[in-house]
Design a protein around this motif. Sequence first.
Motif, PDB file in Angstrom:
ATOM      1  N   ASP A  58       2.269   1.713  -3.282  1.00  7.93           N
ATOM      2  CA  ASP A  58       1.280   2.147  -4.403  1.00  7.93           C
ATOM      3  C   ASP A  58       1.259   3.758  -4.060  1.00  7.93           C
ATOM      4  O   ASP A  58       0.986   4.588  -5.044  1.00  7.93           O
ATOM      5  CB  ASP A  58      -0.022   1.506  -4.086  1.00  7.93           C
ATOM      6  CG  ASP A  58      -0.047   0.265  -4.620  1.00  7.93           C
ATOM      7  OD1 ASP A  58       0.896  -0.327  -5.351  1.00  7.93           O
ATOM      8  OD2 ASP A  58      -0.753  -0.461  -4.185  1.00  7.93           O
ATOM      9  N   GLU A 109       0.771  -1.058   0.108  1.00 12.41           N
ATOM     10  CA  GLU A 109      -0.181   0.081  -0.232  1.00 12.41           C
ATOM     11  C   GLU A 109       0.772   1.280   0.102  1.00 12.41           C
ATOM     12  O   GLU A 109       0.502   2.314  -0.704  1.00 12.41           O
ATOM     13  CB  GLU A 109      -0.967   0.063   1.332  1.00 12.41           C
ATOM     14  CG  GLU A 109      -2.066  -1.040   0.971  1.00 12.41           C
ATOM     15  CD  GLU A 109      -3.131  -1.077   2.343  1.00 12.41           C
ATOM     16  OE1 GLU A 109      -4.015  -1.908   2.234  1.00 12.41           O
ATOM     17  OE2 GLU A 109      -2.545  -0.443   3.233  1.00 12.41           O
ATOM     18  N   ARG A 164       4.178   5.623  -5.736  1.00 11.75           N
ATOM     19  CA  ARG A 164       3.843   5.481  -7.093  1.00 11.75           C
ATOM     20  C   ARG A 164       2.856   6.551  -7.752  1.00 11.75           C
ATOM     21  O   ARG A 164       3.052   7.340  -8.745  1.00 11.75           O
ATOM     22  CB  ARG A 164       3.558   4.030  -7.762  1.00 11.75           C
ATOM     23  CG  ARG A 164       4.865   2.982  -7.968  1.00 11.75           C
ATOM     24  CD  ARG A 164       4.446   1.906  -8.548  1.00 11.75           C
ATOM     25  NE  ARG A 164       3.645   1.021  -8.061  1.00 11.75           N
ATOM     26  CZ  ARG A 164       3.674   0.308  -7.123  1.00 11.75           C
ATOM     27  NH1 ARG A 164       5.150   0.005  -6.567  1.00 11.75           N
ATOM     28  NH2 ARG A 164       2.867  -0.618  -6.648  1.00 11.75           N
TER      29      ARG A 164
END
Length: 349
Positions: free
Chosen positions: A336, A333, A339
Amino acid sequence: MTDVPRIAIDAMGGDSGPAVMVEGAALALARDPALRFRLYGDEAAIRAEVARHPGLADAAEIAHAPDVISGEDKPSQAIRRARTTSMGLAIAAVKAGEAQAAVSAGNTGALMAMAKLALRTMPGIDRPALAAMLPSLGDNDLVMLDLGANTECDARNLVQFAVMGAAYARAAMGIDAPRVRLLNIGTEELKGTDQLKDAAAQLRAADYLPIKFDGFIEADRLGRGEADVIVTDGFSGNIALKTMEGTARFVTDLLRRAFTSSLRSKAGFLISKPAMHLLRVHLDPNNHNGAVFLGLTGIVVKSHGGASAQGVAHAIGVAARLVANDLSRRIAEDLDTVRAHAATAGVAA
């Protein structure tokens, strides 16, 4: 939170083999009766040790492995024998979903090589890192990485280590926003390599992550409780770790020598015995045993080869806690988030 995991154990790893590894599993089971194990290695030898610990047989499956990775085996040799060795089969169990974590006290290089090949790195991670919890004067232990998996690291690697280390601190110690610092030769912003300065700038800007970046820290402040996570390259981290371990042994040996030097000193020892016991417990590496390869798609915990059964039980406890608190999901998580932020900012994650 996930269910209590099944732990795959390389029962042949370590200096004492099945005797200590099986006893460690029995101690871990006594602390958490819901644990379940798969023990890999010489079936006859493991079964004989399991019989010495009433109750363990009901919580453990035994899987025969005809081969063992030695301390002298090179990683390339270990990889070729992954399908026949206790270490390789324990890791394969995690890959197949037959176990949620693997624990081994065997050859570190071989364990890393086989784990990386079988489990692969998580999306967004270039290199796995070896992390461990170390004693501290603070309210909780200290997470430090990398401790030897990567001798040379760039700023991108250090930032990834910070993300993983912070997730580890949240999963293992329940810290919502861990204090993260980079190991450096000084605390001033101008000190250190370009890689350290670049990593520090990226972490200062990462206010979208559940991390509190507190800048640089020097090696003499590592155990003072001024950080929850210390990030460094594997070369410096391994030296720092060995220095801390050596200093702890030096202090305890020096105190032992001082307290036995005269009758007065022996009397002083009797008075200070409770405090000495606390010191010994705090510095005992068995009470902090269990380093984790962070950044893989599965959880692999490395126990010290010379760990006692108590130390093996602690390493198993680390594995169980990280699975129960879903470490892999937490890291994924956060990656993510990194990113997504990079995409919004128009830069490479």
